[in-house]
Scaffold this motif. Structure first.
Motif, PDB file in Angstrom:
ATOM      1  N   VAL A 211     -18.450  27.711 109.138  1.00 48.72           N
ATOM      2  CA  VAL A 211     -17.484  27.970 108.065  1.00 48.72           C
ATOM      3  C   VAL A 211     -18.170  28.160 106.729  1.00 48.72           C
ATOM      4  O   VAL A 211     -17.552  28.642 105.776  1.00 48.72           O
ATOM      5  N   LEU A 212     -19.445  27.793 106.644  1.00 54.25           N
ATOM      6  CA  LEU A 212     -20.154  27.894 105.365  1.00 54.25           C
ATOM      7  C   LEU A 212     -21.115  29.067 105.320  1.00 54.25           C
ATOM      8  O   LEU A 212     -21.880  29.201 104.373  1.00 54.25           O
ATOM      9  N   GLN A 213     -21.109  29.915 106.342  1.00 60.35           N
ATOM     10  CA  GLN A 213     -22.051  31.018 106.378  1.00 60.35           C
ATOM     11  C   GLN A 213     -21.848  31.969 105.203  1.00 60.35           C
ATOM     12  O   GLN A 213     -22.796  32.554 104.690  1.00 60.35           O
ATOM     13  N   THR A 214     -20.597  32.163 104.789  1.00 62.39           N
ATOM     14  CA  THR A 214     -20.316  33.070 103.679  1.00 62.39           C
ATOM     15  C   THR A 214     -20.092  32.339 102.363  1.00 62.39           C
ATOM     16  O   THR A 214     -19.743  32.965 101.373  1.00 62.39           O
ATOM     17  N   ALA A 215     -20.238  31.008 102.391  1.00 64.63           N
ATOM     18  CA  ALA A 215     -20.014  30.232 101.174  1.00 64.63           C
ATOM     19  C   ALA A 215     -21.251  30.252 100.294  1.00 64.63           C
ATOM     20  O   ALA A 215     -22.246  30.919 100.576  1.00 64.63           O
ATOM     21  N   ASP A 216     -21.177  29.496  99.213  1.00 59.15           N
ATOM     22  CA  ASP A 216     -22.293  29.429  98.281  1.00 59.15           C
ATOM     23  C   ASP A 216     -23.537  28.890  98.974  1.00 59.15           C
ATOM     24  O   ASP A 216     -23.470  27.960  99.774  1.00 59.15           O
ATOM     25  N   ILE A 217     -24.685  29.468  98.648  1.00 62.22           N
ATOM     26  CA  ILE A 217     -25.939  29.079  99.324  1.00 62.22           C
ATOM     27  C   ILE A 217     -26.287  27.634  99.038  1.00 62.22           C
ATOM     28  O   ILE A 217     -26.865  26.930  99.886  1.00 62.22           O
ATOM     29  N   LEU A 218     -25.929  27.139  97.848  1.00 62.41           N
ATOM     30  CA  LEU A 218     -26.208  25.741  97.526  1.00 62.41           C
ATOM     31  C   LEU A 218     -25.428  24.813  98.439  1.00 62.41           C
ATOM     32  O   LEU A 218     -25.991  23.860  99.013  1.00 62.41           O
ATOM     33  N   THR A 219     -24.128  25.078  98.619  1.00 67.23           N
ATOM     34  CA  THR A 219     -23.310  24.257  99.511  1.00 67.23           C
ATOM     35  C   THR A 219     -23.813  24.341 100.941  1.00 67.23           C
ATOM     36  O   THR A 219     -23.828  23.350 101.669  1.00 67.23           O
ATOM     37  N   HIS A 220     -24.231  25.538 101.335  1.00 65.67           N
ATOM     38  CA  HIS A 220     -24.728  25.712 102.706  1.00 65.67           C
ATOM     39  C   HIS A 220     -25.996  24.889 102.938  1.00 65.67           C
ATOM     40  O   HIS A 220     -26.139  24.225 103.971  1.00 65.67           O
ATOM     41  N   CYS A 221     -26.920  24.920 101.976  1.00 62.22           N
ATOM     42  CA  CYS A 221     -28.168  24.159 102.139  1.00 62.22           C
ATOM     43  C   CYS A 221     -27.907  22.662 102.168  1.00 62.22           C
ATOM     44  O   CYS A 221     -28.530  21.928 102.940  1.00 62.22           O
ATOM     45  N   LEU A 222     -26.975  22.182 101.338  1.00 62.44           N
ATOM     46  CA  LEU A 222     -26.658  20.758 101.344  1.00 62.44           C
ATOM     47  C   LEU A 222     -26.028  20.345 102.666  1.00 62.44           C
ATOM     48  O   LEU A 222     -26.343  19.290 103.224  1.00 62.44           O
ATOM     49  N   ALA A 223     -25.120  21.186 103.203  1.00 59.28           N
ATOM     50  CA  ALA A 223     -24.499  20.872 104.483  1.00 59.28           C
ATOM     51  C   ALA A 223     -25.510  20.921 105.612  1.00 59.28           C
ATOM     52  O   ALA A 223     -25.508  20.079 106.516  1.00 59.28           O
ATOM     53  N   LEU A 224     -26.400  21.918 105.561  1.00 58.30           N
ATOM     54  CA  LEU A 224     -27.439  22.020 106.585  1.00 58.30           C
ATOM     55  C   LEU A 224     -28.369  20.825 106.537  1.00 58.30           C
ATOM     56  O   LEU A 224     -28.787  20.286 107.569  1.00 58.30           O
ATOM     57  N   ASP A 225     -28.667  20.368 105.319  1.00 63.76           N
ATOM     58  CA  ASP A 225     -29.531  19.202 105.160  1.00 63.76           C
ATOM     59  C   ASP A 225     -28.892  17.969 105.768  1.00 63.76           C
ATOM     60  O   ASP A 225     -29.517  17.194 106.482  1.00 63.76           O
ATOM     61  N   GLY A 226     -27.615  17.755 105.478  1.00 66.60           N
ATOM     62  CA  GLY A 226     -26.906  16.617 106.051  1.00 66.60           C
ATOM     63  C   GLY A 226     -26.781  16.718 107.554  1.00 66.60           C
ATOM     64  O   GLY A 226     -26.855  15.718 108.276  1.00 66.60           O
ATOM     65  N   HIS A 227     -26.612  17.939 108.070  1.00 70.18           N
ATOM     66  CA  HIS A 227     -26.475  18.137 109.518  1.00 70.18           C
ATOM     67  C   HIS A 227     -27.773  17.784 110.238  1.00 70.18           C
ATOM     68  O   HIS A 227     -27.767  17.064 111.236  1.00 70.18           O
ATOM     69  N   THR A 228     -28.892  18.281 109.728  1.00 68.83           N
ATOM     70  CA  THR A 228     -30.173  17.993 110.377  1.00 68.83           C
ATOM     71  C   THR A 228     -30.533  16.525 110.274  1.00 68.83           C
ATOM     72  O   THR A 228     -31.109  15.952 111.197  1.00 68.83           O
ATOM     73  N   SER A 229     -30.178  15.868 109.145  1.00 69.67           N
ATOM     74  CA  SER A 229     -30.475  14.444 108.996  1.00 69.67           C
ATOM     75  C   SER A 229     -29.677  13.615 109.988  1.00 69.67           C
ATOM     76  O   SER A 229     -30.211  12.703 110.622  1.00 69.67           O
ATOM     77  N   SER A 230     -28.396  13.925 110.152  1.00 67.61           N
ATOM     78  CA  SER A 230     -27.573  13.181 111.098  1.00 67.61           C
ATOM     79  C   SER A 230     -28.052  13.395 112.516  1.00 67.61           C
ATOM     80  O   SER A 230     -28.103  12.467 113.320  1.00 67.61           O
TER      81      SER A 230
END
Length: 414
Positions: free
Chosen positions: A87-106
């Motif tokens: 759902v964040l592929q087309t969103a802001d790159i900053l939000t995408h990187c933060l979500a990706l960071d949280g995903h990989t950490s979890s």
């Protein structure tokens, strides 16, 4: 308090140089966050002077100190609610990187705790919350100096969380928003290919070195906002423990430093005890060198490593060594400390680092320090005697800069 599980625990606390800002990482009932405060040091100084002038015997009880201001409150990145990043592929790159960071950490934490039961997993998460590392940064690059701020004060703070790929930068001089409870987004995000395991900042704070997993070292340049270089240490079997900038490095006679050449020297300490040096930068070829071998005994692992800039003007280093507190002699009150003295002038390997003034008549007496006053007086004398030489060097440097600027203008003109 009534419920001990609701207590707030300060995990780390760090002051900026000068004490104007402080950063505290707090843990409470499994949650963790970072608070950054601005301390009214000038107001405190005036309040203290006023209290002393009134000869108040109870300073702490009667003086109303000015409160510290909370400027930043931030938490580790969180994964999206649906557990998907699509759902964040087309969103802001900053939000995408933060979500990706949280995903990989979890995902990384789930892999480490897959062998535990649910109860053990919850206990593990509460006992070992995500840790953060922060560095206060001076004006540079995307964070220029504020006209209202005093010189020498930090303008931003960079933060990374354990298990994170991103280095986050927050401005310290933002105007407070109307929604103080809303967590601020980072002003600058520096993504990295691998997980960050350690970090260091140069003395000028213009360069940030990150030790990444898989034995990678990435140096970020705050002037350009991009990586200065990425170096592979070819030591995948060893995990990095600490990084240190080596601010002073010997230069050969034919080394010419211009604004197009930036050379960075780092010391990398691994958890297995091996220490490497890294030389990298803009306009230079990156190279690595191993300083120490892996100790055979785990008790010989280095416990403290540091880059000490002021050693370049000294001739000896005194280090106190205490025996382990678990030794039997300590229990009997017979455990004594030892004083180690290292003379830098004797080993040949240290000669290239020594600062000498051959034209100074006081140089011959440099080793005969009776008191600290004698040492300071000698230093001031050497500085006074070398003022002409330092002015000459400064003039030559400006001349080279002018010649380089004229050469570049001619190239652009042609």
């Amino acid at each position: 308090m009534e419920d001990i599980n609701q207590r707030s625990i300060c995990l780390t606390f760090e002051l900026s140089k000068g004490g104007n800002y402080g950063a505290a990482s707090i843990s409470c009932n499994g949650a963790v966050w970072l608070d950054v405060y601005h301390f009214p040091t000038e107001a405190w100084r005036k309040e203290l002077e006023m209290a002393v002038s009134q000869q108040d015997p109870n300073l702490s009880g009667d003086v109303k100190w000015s409160p510290a201001a909370l400027v930043i409150k931030t938490r580790p990145p969180k994964t999206p609610a649906d557990g998907s990043l699509e759902v964040l592929q087309t969103a802001d790159i900053l939000t995408h990187c933060l979500a990706l960071d949280g995903h990989t950490s979890s995902h990384h934490q789930e892999e480490e705790q897959s062998y535990n039961t649910d109860a053990e997993k919850a206990k593990e998460t509460n006992d070992h919350p995500r840790r953060c590392t922060q560095h206060f940064l001076l004006p540079c690059g995307q964070f220029p100096s504020n006209s209202k701020a005093k010189s020498g004060l930090p303008v931003s703070v960079c933060v990374w969380w354990s298990g994170s790929h991103n280095l986050l930068h927050y401005c310290l001089h933002k105007v407070p928003k109307n929604k103080p409870d809303m967590e601020p987004l980072p002003d600058v995000l520096c993504p990295n290919a691998n997980e960050i395991v350690c970090s260091a900042v140069s003395r000028c704070t213009c360069f940030i070195a990150l030790g990444l997993s898989n034995a990678l070292v990435c140096v970020w340049d705050r002037h350009s906002g991009s990586p200065l270089s990425v170096v592979s240490m070819l030591a995948a079997e060893s995990v990095f423990s600490r990084l240190h900038f080596v601010d002073y490095w010997p230069l050969s006679a034919d080394d010419s430093q211009t604004f197009t050449t930036v050379e960075i020297h780092l010391m990398v300490v691994c958890k297995n005890g091996v220490i490497h040096t890294v030389t990298t930068g803009r306009g230079t070829e990156s190279c690595t060198m191993q300083l120490t071998e892996r100790p055979e005994d785990s008790g010989d692992l280095p416990t403290i490593t540091a880059s000490v800039s002021f050693l370049q003007g000294l001739h000896a280093l005194f280090i106190r060594g205490d025996q382990e507190p678990s030794c039997s002699a300590f229990a009997n009150g017979q455990c004594q400390s030892q004083l180690f003295i290292f003379h830098f002038g004797k080993p040949d390997i240290m000669k290239q680092y020594n600062v000498s003034l051959p034209d100074s008549p006081q140089q011959q007496n440099a080793l005969n320090f009776d008191t600290l006053d004698d040492s300071c007086n000698l230093y001031l004398q050497q500085r006074a005697l070398s003022v002409d030489e330092r002015n000459k060097t400064l003039t030559q440097t400006w001349k080279k800069l002018q010649e380089t600027a004229e050469m570049l203008q001619q190239r652009h003109g042609s």
